[in-house]
Design an enzyme around this catalytic site. Structure first.
Site, PDB file in Angstrom:
ATOM      1  N   ASP A 185      -2.548  10.632   3.564  1.00 46.33           N
ATOM      2  CA  ASP A 185      -4.138  10.097   3.803  1.00 46.33           C
ATOM      3  C   ASP A 185      -4.793  11.085   4.510  1.00 46.33           C
ATOM      4  O   ASP A 185      -4.670  10.847   5.894  1.00 46.33           O
ATOM      5  CB  ASP A 185      -4.239   8.591   4.054  1.00 46.33           C
ATOM      6  CG  ASP A 185      -5.676   8.323   4.359  1.00 46.33           C
ATOM      7  OD1 ASP A 185      -6.508   8.906   3.918  1.00 46.33           O
ATOM      8  OD2 ASP A 185      -5.799   7.359   5.267  1.00 46.33           O
ATOM      9  N   LYS A 196       0.835  -1.200   0.046  1.00 46.28           N
ATOM     10  CA  LYS A 196      -0.086   0.018  -0.004  1.00 46.28           C
ATOM     11  C   LYS A 196       1.142   1.271   0.005  1.00 46.28           C
ATOM     12  O   LYS A 196       1.675   1.207   0.822  1.00 46.28           O
ATOM     13  CB  LYS A 196      -0.665  -0.037   1.284  1.00 46.28           C
ATOM     14  CG  LYS A 196      -1.584   1.289   1.320  1.00 46.28           C
ATOM     15  CD  LYS A 196      -2.574   1.351   2.673  1.00 46.28           C
ATOM     16  CE  LYS A 196      -3.210   2.336   3.112  1.00 46.28           C
ATOM     17  NZ  LYS A 196      -3.858   2.491   4.360  1.00 46.28           N
ATOM     18  N   GLU A 246      -9.395   3.466   2.206  1.00 50.67           N
ATOM     19  CA  GLU A 246      -8.957   3.581   0.776  1.00 50.67           C
ATOM     20  C   GLU A 246      -8.134   2.783   0.534  1.00 50.67           C
ATOM     21  O   GLU A 246      -7.899   2.266  -0.632  1.00 50.67           O
ATOM     22  CB  GLU A 246      -8.474   5.304   0.407  1.00 50.67           C
ATOM     23  CG  GLU A 246      -6.903   5.421   1.183  1.00 50.67           C
ATOM     24  CD  GLU A 246      -6.887   5.266   2.580  1.00 50.67           C
ATOM     25  OE1 GLU A 246      -5.454   4.851   2.592  1.00 50.67           O
ATOM     26  OE2 GLU A 246      -7.540   5.379   2.983  1.00 50.67           O
ATOM     27  N   ASP A 298       1.524   6.313   5.350  1.00 51.81           N
ATOM     28  CA  ASP A 298       0.536   5.595   4.967  1.00 51.81           C
ATOM     29  C   ASP A 298       0.984   4.704   3.578  1.00 51.81           C
ATOM     30  O   ASP A 298       0.402   3.863   3.100  1.00 51.81           O
ATOM     31  CB  ASP A 298      -0.764   6.348   4.845  1.00 51.81           C
ATOM     32  CG  ASP A 298      -1.865   5.454   4.957  1.00 51.81           C
ATOM     33  OD1 ASP A 298      -1.708   4.283   5.653  1.00 51.81           O
ATOM     34  OD2 ASP A 298      -3.134   5.724   4.382  1.00 51.81           O
ATOM     35  N   ARG A 351      -7.555  -0.582   1.119  1.00 47.44           N
ATOM     36  CA  ARG A 351      -8.105  -1.913   0.674  1.00 47.44           C
ATOM     37  C   ARG A 351      -8.406  -1.722  -0.855  1.00 47.44           C
ATOM     38  O   ARG A 351      -8.317  -2.667  -1.640  1.00 47.44           O
ATOM     39  CB  ARG A 351      -9.198  -2.359   1.459  1.00 47.44           C
ATOM     40  CG  ARG A 351     -10.446  -1.414   1.393  1.00 47.44           C
ATOM     41  CD  ARG A 351     -11.317  -1.813   2.656  1.00 47.44           C
ATOM     42  NE  ARG A 351     -10.656  -1.390   3.740  1.00 47.44           N
ATOM     43  CZ  ARG A 351     -11.200  -1.447   5.172  1.00 47.44           C
ATOM     44  NH1 ARG A 351     -12.063  -2.379   5.235  1.00 47.44           N
ATOM     45  NH2 ARG A 351     -10.645  -1.181   6.166  1.00 47.44           N
ATOM     46  N   ASP A 371     -12.167   7.040   3.839  1.00 45.68           N
ATOM     47  CA  ASP A 371     -10.792   6.776   4.668  1.00 45.68           C
ATOM     48  C   ASP A 371     -10.630   5.249   4.891  1.00 45.68           C
ATOM     49  O   ASP A 371      -9.565   4.926   5.426  1.00 45.68           O
ATOM     50  CB  ASP A 371     -11.352   7.464   6.071  1.00 45.68           C
ATOM     51  CG  ASP A 371      -9.822   7.470   6.665  1.00 45.68           C
ATOM     52  OD1 ASP A 371      -8.844   7.664   6.026  1.00 45.68           O
ATOM     53  OD2 ASP A 371     -10.008   7.665   7.686  1.00 45.68           O
ATOM     54  N   LYS A 408     -10.384  12.701   8.054  1.00 46.38           N
ATOM     55  CA  LYS A 408      -9.874  12.685   9.321  1.00 46.38           C
ATOM     56  C   LYS A 408      -9.630  13.856  10.131  1.00 46.38           C
ATOM     57  O   LYS A 408      -9.885  15.036   9.678  1.00 46.38           O
ATOM     58  CB  LYS A 408      -8.299  12.023   9.025  1.00 46.38           C
ATOM     59  CG  LYS A 408      -8.166  10.669   8.465  1.00 46.38           C
ATOM     60  CD  LYS A 408      -6.748  10.359   8.552  1.00 46.38           C
ATOM     61  CE  LYS A 408      -6.459   9.080   7.719  1.00 46.38           C
ATOM     62  NZ  LYS A 408      -6.939   7.852   8.727  1.00 46.38           N
TER      63      LYS A 408
END
Length: 502
Positions: free
Chosen positions: A274, A269, A353, A292, A355, A351, A281
């Site tokens: 993010d 990933k 995202e 991230d 996956r 949020d 967030k």
């Protein structure tokens, strides 16, 4: 390139005269303080000058066996000893790695640029652990400050070990030090990428970093830009990255030695920042979200290291790179996305995202016909709640694969813990408008995310998911980790590849 400053690493049978500080271990044998493996010449020098042996002197100065404690002894004939606790009882490989890192970090704080590490390691396994720890402990993120750093970097590390004390060959120890330099260097490269600010490391520049780093070894590369991603149906990556001016990339690396019998595919990933998208967030929650992309950093660095180590295994790595920001072009909750391969997904939360970009990359990886697929991601806060900040979750629907990954984490000295994917978890992903939803309810979020990812891997392909959300970033120095990105997962992936060789 964003390249960490790496010290030169070498092996010697005795302490070099130019060493500023010699890192030694401190423990107890019954009631007596002990510095195991300390060269006799230093014992005699301290005893003559101070009137007591170094172990007794260290204890008088407050040295404790507690792992991670450090005590600096006064200089004798130009040599300073730094005693680091080895813990009670026999030191494990992880203890030695941690002690070496702690000692080198403390030596740097004391102004040393040339450090010898003499931790009574004389066989290949212990020497490699000490060497890895020493290099990892030398790292501090330099940042982008305009002033000179308060302490100079460690330029030279010498691991002191004599193979004769373990009835072995010095060449075997030298080989382990060479490997340690590659492995620790890969982990520090991953740390440097994770620590880089998101205005400098975004999908385009991250892909450029990966390509440049891959030139170190026999690794081929390919990058799909936003046009190719859209044209080829990567609906997850395209949607997640659509809210940013820094458009997404999918980077592919491949190492294919001629005699390899097994094929390992790694997927990481790479969300370079993010903000949560439209499901924004909190300010505090997004401050460290430059990290991230730690999963992508790990798989890229590990793949290049595997090639540099010339391991006899075919490795393909995918890094799904995007920036998740809110804007008028951002994707929305309730959007239905068509993923690579045609599966449709009802987006539950912008949020969640990671996956989505991982699903696209995993679906693409099915064409590689891997013997094992392992994905690595800072995926869920739920895994942090379950395991804390120092261990990552291991998910698989195969006990054999789970055991193989656990063996690799133990060999690497990292902390991974198996978590389940209950059969009923699939019910959480049922959708009325698409093939499945991206998220489920409040409970078991880490398992639900793993179940979602499994849907995009061919049913007959062995697979594991590593959720590294907790240990990927730290705010304090501990063991081999300095504040910031940790590079977690790199050593585990390398050991996994080592174990799969023909």
């Amino acid at each position: 390139m964003l390249t960490p400053a790496l010290p030169t690493l070498s092996l010697a049978k005795s302490v070099r005269e130019d060493a500023d500080i010699v890192v030694v271990g401190f423990t107890r044998d019954g009631e007596s303080p002990v510095i195991p493996g300390l060269p006799e010449s230093l014992v005699k020098a301290y005893t003559k000058k101070v009137g007591q042996n170094p172990a007794a002197l260290a204890e008088d100065l407050g040295a404790k066996p507690k792992l991670g404690s450090t005590t600096l002894l006064p200089s004798v004939d130009g040599t300073k000893l730094l005693a680091v606790g080895l813990g009670e009882g026999a030191a494990s490989l992880s203890d030695l790695r941690s002690a070496a890192a702690t000692g080198v970090r403390a030596a740097r704080s004391a102004g040393a640029t040339k450090v010898a590490v003499a931790l009574a390691a004389h066989d290949p396994e212990t020497v490699r652990a000490v060497a890895e720890g020493a290099v990892l402990g030398s790292y501090t993120y330099a940042g982008l400050v305009s002033t000179e750093p308060s302490t100079a970097p460690v330029e030279q590390i010498t691991v002191v070990a004599d193979a004769k004390q373990a009835d072995g060959k010095q060449s075997a120890l030298t080989d382990q030090v060479t490997q340690a330099a590659i492995i620790a260097g890969a982990q520090l490269t991953a740390r440097e990428w994770v620590n880089a600010p998101a205005n400098l490391l975004y999908p385009e520049t991250f892909a450029e970093e990966a390509l440049a780093h891959a030139r170190r070894a026999k690794v081929t590369t390919e990058v799909l830009g936003p046009e190719e991603l859209a044209a080829q149906g990567y609906g997850g990556i395209t949607a997640v990255g659509g809210g940013s001016a820094h458009l997404p990339r999918l980077t592919r690396l491949e190492y294919a030695p001629r005699n390899a019998k097994a094929h390992l595919v790694l997927v990481g990933k790479g969300i370079t920042f993010d903000a949560g998208g439209l499901d924004l967030k909190t300010a505090d929650g997004m401050y460290t979200m430059k990290s991230d992309m730690a999963g992508a950093a790990a798989v890229i660095a590990a793949t290049v290291a595997i090639a540099e180590l010339e391991l006899d295994i075919h490795v393909t790595a995918y890094a799904a790179m995007a920036e998740n920001l809110p804007s008028d072009t951002a994707y929305r909750p309730s959007d239905v996305l068509t993923m690579y391969g045609g599966t449709t997904v009802e987006n539950a939360n912008t949020d969640a995202e990671g996956r989505l970009v991982m699903a696209d990359a995993l679906a693409r990886a099915n064409a590689d016909q891997a013997d094992l697929v392992v994905d690595v991601a800072t995926l869920t806060g739920a895994c942090m709640v379950a395991l804390g900040m120092n261990a990552f979750g291991i998910f698989s629907d195969s006990e054999e694969v789970t055991g193989r990954v656990q063996d690799a984490t133990e060999a690497a000295g990292e902390r991974g813990w198996p978590l389940p994917i209950p059969a009923e978890t699939a019910e959480e992903l049922e959708s009325k408008v698409a093939d499945l939803k991206s998220s489920g309810g409040r409970y078991g979020g880490a398992s639900t995310a793993a179940a979602f990812l499994r849907r995009f891997v061919a049913a007959d392909t062995a697979w594991a998911h590593l959720d590294i959300a907790g240990p990927s970033f730290t705010d304090k120095a501990r063991g081999e980790n300095s504040p910031g990105g940790t590079g977690v997962g790199v050593r585990t992936l390398i050991e996994l590849a080592r174990g799969m060789q023909a």
